[in-house]
Write a protein that holds these residues in place. Structure first.
Motif, PDB file in Angstrom:
ATOM      1  N   VAL A 139      16.549  13.142  18.637  1.00 23.46           N
ATOM      2  CA  VAL A 139      17.588  13.462  19.602  1.00 23.46           C
ATOM      3  C   VAL A 139      18.257  12.189  20.115  1.00 23.46           C
ATOM      4  O   VAL A 139      19.432  12.184  20.470  1.00 23.46           O
ATOM      5  CB  VAL A 139      16.998  14.322  20.756  1.00 23.46           C
ATOM      6  CG1 VAL A 139      16.251  13.465  21.761  1.00 23.46           C
ATOM      7  CG2 VAL A 139      18.074  15.131  21.449  1.00 23.46           C
ATOM      8  N   THR A 140      17.521  11.065  20.098  1.00 25.09           N
ATOM      9  CA  THR A 140      18.109   9.805  20.576  1.00 25.09           C
ATOM     10  C   THR A 140      19.127   9.247  19.585  1.00 25.09           C
ATOM     11  O   THR A 140      19.876   8.344  19.921  1.00 25.09           O
ATOM     12  CB  THR A 140      17.020   8.733  20.809  1.00 25.09           C
ATOM     13  OG1 THR A 140      16.251   8.648  19.616  1.00 25.09           O
ATOM     14  CG2 THR A 140      16.125   9.091  21.969  1.00 25.09           C
ATOM     15  N   LEU A 141      19.131   9.771  18.355  1.00 31.91           N
ATOM     16  CA  LEU A 141      20.090   9.280  17.357  1.00 31.91           C
ATOM     17  C   LEU A 141      21.404  10.061  17.377  1.00 31.91           C
ATOM     18  O   LEU A 141      22.225   9.915  16.480  1.00 31.91           O
ATOM     19  CB  LEU A 141      19.462   9.323  15.959  1.00 31.91           C
ATOM     20  CG  LEU A 141      18.213   8.453  15.774  1.00 31.91           C
ATOM     21  CD1 LEU A 141      17.671   8.602  14.367  1.00 31.91           C
ATOM     22  CD2 LEU A 141      18.508   6.982  16.059  1.00 31.91           C
ATOM     23  N   GLY A 142      21.548  10.920  18.382  1.00 35.15           N
ATOM     24  CA  GLY A 142      22.820  11.603  18.528  1.00 35.15           C
ATOM     25  C   GLY A 142      22.830  13.013  17.976  1.00 35.15           C
ATOM     26  O   GLY A 142      21.936  13.422  17.244  1.00 35.15           O
ATOM     27  N   PRO A 143      23.893  13.779  18.331  1.00 31.47           N
ATOM     28  CA  PRO A 143      23.954  15.203  17.986  1.00 31.47           C
ATOM     29  C   PRO A 143      23.920  15.477  16.494  1.00 31.47           C
ATOM     30  O   PRO A 143      23.258  16.416  16.057  1.00 31.47           O
ATOM     31  CB  PRO A 143      25.275  15.672  18.597  1.00 31.47           C
ATOM     32  CG  PRO A 143      25.983  14.466  19.074  1.00 31.47           C
ATOM     33  CD  PRO A 143      25.009  13.342  19.161  1.00 31.47           C
ATOM     34  N   ASN A 144      24.586  14.651  15.698  1.00 36.31           N
ATOM     35  CA  ASN A 144      24.641  14.974  14.270  1.00 36.31           C
ATOM     36  C   ASN A 144      23.274  14.891  13.619  1.00 36.31           C
ATOM     37  O   ASN A 144      22.851  15.789  12.902  1.00 36.31           O
ATOM     38  CB  ASN A 144      25.599  14.035  13.555  1.00 36.31           C
ATOM     39  CG  ASN A 144      27.030  14.365  13.918  1.00 36.31           C
ATOM     40  OD1 ASN A 144      27.366  15.550  14.058  1.00 36.31           O
ATOM     41  ND2 ASN A 144      27.836  13.341  14.106  1.00 36.31           N
ATOM     42  N   VAL A 145      22.585  13.774  13.888  1.00 34.29           N
ATOM     43  CA  VAL A 145      21.261  13.592  13.299  1.00 34.29           C
ATOM     44  C   VAL A 145      20.330  14.697  13.773  1.00 34.29           C
ATOM     45  O   VAL A 145      19.623  15.315  12.978  1.00 34.29           O
ATOM     46  CB  VAL A 145      20.685  12.208  13.682  1.00 34.29           C
ATOM     47  CG1 VAL A 145      19.279  12.054  13.119  1.00 34.29           C
ATOM     48  CG2 VAL A 145      21.580  11.105  13.171  1.00 34.29           C
ATOM     49  N   TYR A 146      20.356  14.938  15.089  1.00 35.95           N
ATOM     50  CA  TYR A 146      19.407  15.908  15.646  1.00 35.95           C
ATOM     51  C   TYR A 146      19.665  17.305  15.101  1.00 35.95           C
ATOM     52  O   TYR A 146      18.741  17.995  14.668  1.00 35.95           O
ATOM     53  CB  TYR A 146      19.498  15.894  17.181  1.00 35.95           C
ATOM     54  CG  TYR A 146      18.424  16.748  17.827  1.00 35.95           C
ATOM     55  CD1 TYR A 146      17.067  16.451  17.648  1.00 35.95           C
ATOM     56  CD2 TYR A 146      18.745  17.853  18.610  1.00 35.95           C
ATOM     57  CE1 TYR A 146      16.081  17.218  18.228  1.00 35.95           C
ATOM     58  CE2 TYR A 146      17.768  18.633  19.198  1.00 35.95           C
ATOM     59  CZ  TYR A 146      16.431  18.310  19.003  1.00 35.95           C
ATOM     60  OH  TYR A 146      15.467  19.075  19.574  1.00 35.95           O
ATOM     61  N   ASN A 147      20.933  17.716  15.110  1.00 37.58           N
ATOM     62  CA  ASN A 147      21.226  19.069  14.638  1.00 37.58           C
ATOM     63  C   ASN A 147      20.918  19.225  13.151  1.00 37.58           C
ATOM     64  O   ASN A 147      20.467  20.279  12.712  1.00 37.58           O
ATOM     65  CB  ASN A 147      22.685  19.442  14.937  1.00 37.58           C
ATOM     66  CG  ASN A 147      22.918  19.570  16.445  1.00 37.58           C
ATOM     67  OD1 ASN A 147      21.952  19.674  17.210  1.00 37.58           O
ATOM     68  ND2 ASN A 147      24.169  19.541  16.865  1.00 37.58           N
TER      69      ASN A 147
ATOM     70  N   LEU B  17      17.125  19.570  12.888  1.00 33.94           N
ATOM     71  CA  LEU B  17      16.687  20.917  13.261  1.00 33.94           C
ATOM     72  C   LEU B  17      17.026  21.912  12.167  1.00 33.94           C
ATOM     73  O   LEU B  17      16.275  22.861  11.923  1.00 33.94           O
ATOM     74  CB  LEU B  17      17.341  21.351  14.570  1.00 33.94           C
ATOM     75  CG  LEU B  17      16.794  20.713  15.848  1.00 33.94           C
ATOM     76  CD1 LEU B  17      17.398  21.408  17.061  1.00 33.94           C
ATOM     77  CD2 LEU B  17      15.285  20.805  15.903  1.00 33.94           C
TER      78      LEU B  17
END
Lengths: 148, 135, 234
Positions: free
Chosen positions: B50-58, B61
């Protein structure tokens, strides 16, 4: 070498055997209490977390994504909740693993190796988890990442 | 040696001590505990994305949004529910040793309540992949 | 009735591995498994080796793994065991021959519990140390132990970790820890509060199911644990 083991090997009655200090005095007792108290807390924390993330989210139709985490960790209550969950669950679980290793792997090099690796991995993961929960700030996290 | 004899001798090697419910409960506590710890290590890494930003996190997931993972999550839920209930049984006996008299009944109660509570939980969790769940 | 008795036999001078031998025997439903072992030893194969002394459930010599559970051969009846009976030596301890196991390690652990009354003081009336019935009741259950090793060798933790002092030693520590006349209370608690002592009990209850005397072994272990916590021991 635990004190009891020294006594079996000496073949003497314990009142006559040389008095040895117990291995890590107080540690097992502390862990015994820790497992039970953290266990009680985790019944609420971990089951609560699972119910929110997998059941309530499902029932209300919310997607779990970056926005969800941002709004959730915007509230200090959830940060404290998740922080407690991280620390208690990780130590509870790792101590459980230590107990399993102690029950199945005899004294010696292999046991020491397993316990040291377990300890090292735990410290790394605990630090990683703490940094994420305490330090997460949606404003400073990059909008694009390596997967775009 | 007939195949039946061979089967019997295999059974001799596997089951040297008759399993009781209480022993099974202990084994289940151990297995579920180890399972949850392994998941926890994966989950911490997954969440740290999640600390790497929305694109990475989404994207991360997204890797978890499929039927096999969902079945695994139902198993995880079952492991947690069982580990919690059985843990409560152990804690109760630790603080009130007198309760050990009822250990059989308590063990059955733990197993039964795990199964009963998992029925609605599993049905809710499987919804997105079930025929009734497409909205 | 005819019964099929399967015995796990091992002769260290001839065999590399233990093996099963099957005996078809004629038995009465009221016969004990020990009677069947006698039948084999006296009329079929005199080399069959096992321990037994009193043959009436008091001495604790003939504990063995019968039909998958630790029991005394002299107490278990054919009518309860059924037509197919399997007999094996106790688990987790070295087999000397057939059903005979090496108990040295078991006794070393028993000694570690200080299973004797320690009191150097002279009694008040110079003759006897008095104890109220209520105080006697505290260790009534554990005083019934006959040291057959059925509990210790039924414990899954003991199977995988032979350093564990085992339920039998803790039962015998309990017997003196809760005796109001004993003066080595603290010393015994200190011994049992060990990583290989009470902290290794996982409340599996195999010991309770195995005990031929019906001792609530797990309760005794948990009571010792509680005493250790109250005394503030490591």
């Amino acid at each position: 070498m635990t004190r009891l083991r020294t006594i079996y090997l000496s073949g003497k009655n314990p009142s006559r055997a040389a008095r040895v200090r117990p291995e890590n005095p107080g540690f097992e007792r502390f862990m015994w209490y820790f497992m039970r108290i953290s266990g009680l807390a985790l019944v609420i924390l971990a089951l609560g977390h699972m119910l929110i993330m997998h059941v309530l989210v499902q029932l209300t139709g919310q997607p779990v994504d970056f926005g969800f985490v941002t709004s959730r960790w915007g509230n200090p209550f959830w940060r404290v909740y998740d922080f407690l969950l991280l620390v208690l669950a990780l130590i509870h679980g790792v101590n459980g693993t230590r107990i399993v290793i102690g029950d199945f792997v005899g004294r010696g090099g292999l046991r020491a190796l397993l316990l040291v690796s377990l300890g090292a991995v735990t410290v790394l993961w605990l630090i990683l988890g703490m940094i994420v929960i305490i330090g997460f700030n949606p404003a400073t996290s990059p909008a694009v990442g390596p997967f775009t | 040696m007939t195949s039946l004899d061979r089967l019997l001798s295999l059974q001799d090697r596997l089951v040297r001590y008759r399993i009781s419910w209480a022993q099974l409960a202990w084994f289940g506590h151990r297995a579920s505990g180890i399972g949850v710890v392994l998941y926890l290590f994966v989950h911490i890494v997954e969440t740290s994305m999640v600390t790497l930003g929305p694109n990475v996190y989404n994207t991360t997931l997204g890797l978890f949004h499929n039927l096999p993972v969902r079945l695994g999550e139902i198993l995880l839920m079952a492991a947690l529910v069982y580990h919690s209930l059985n843990g409560l049984r152990v804690i109760a006996m630790d603080f009130w040793p007198r309760l050990t008299i009822y250990y059989r009944g308590l063990t059955y109660a733990v197993v039964t309540s795990t199964v009963v509570s998992m029925i609605p939980l599993a049905l809710i969790m499987i919804t997105p992949y079930a025929p009734w769940g497409h909205t | 009735m005819e019964v099929q008795l399967r015995i796990r036999r091992y002769n260290p001078e001839l065999d590399d591995e233990p093996h099963w031998e099957v005996y078809a025997l004629e038995a009465e439903p009221s016969d004990r498994v020990l009677d069947l072992l006698h039948q084999v030893k006296w009329y079929r194969d005199g080399t069959l080796t096992f321990r037994r002394s009193c043959a009436h459930g008091v001495c604790g010599s003939d504990a063995m793994l019968i039909n998958g559970r630790n029991r005394l051969a002299c107490e278990y009846l054919v009518k309860d065991a059924g037509r197919k009976i399997s007999v094996e030596p106790l688990r987790g301890v070295p087999v000397v021959k057939d059903l005979l196991v090496d108990m040295e390690d078991f006794w070393a652990k028993y000694r570690a519990a200080m299973p004797y009354l320690v009191n150097d003081e002279i009694p008040e009336d110079g003759k006897e140390r008095r104890q109220s019935p209520a105080d006697r009741e505290l260790y009534e259950d554990t005083s019934r132990c006959i040291l057959c090793a059925a509990c210790t060798t039924a414990c899954p933790v003991f199977w995988t970790n032979p350093d564990y002092v085992g339920p039998a030693a803790i039962v015998n520590a309990h017997r003196f820890i809760f005796d109001s006349r004993d003066t080595a209370h603290e010393e015994r608690l200190e011994l049992m509060a060990d990583a290989d002592g009470v902290w290794r009990c996982r409340t599996v209850f195999n010991c309770v199911e195995a005990c031929p005397r019906g001792i609530n072994v797990t309760r005794a272990i948990l009571e010792v644990t509680q005493e250790i916590k109250q005394a503030g021991r490591a």
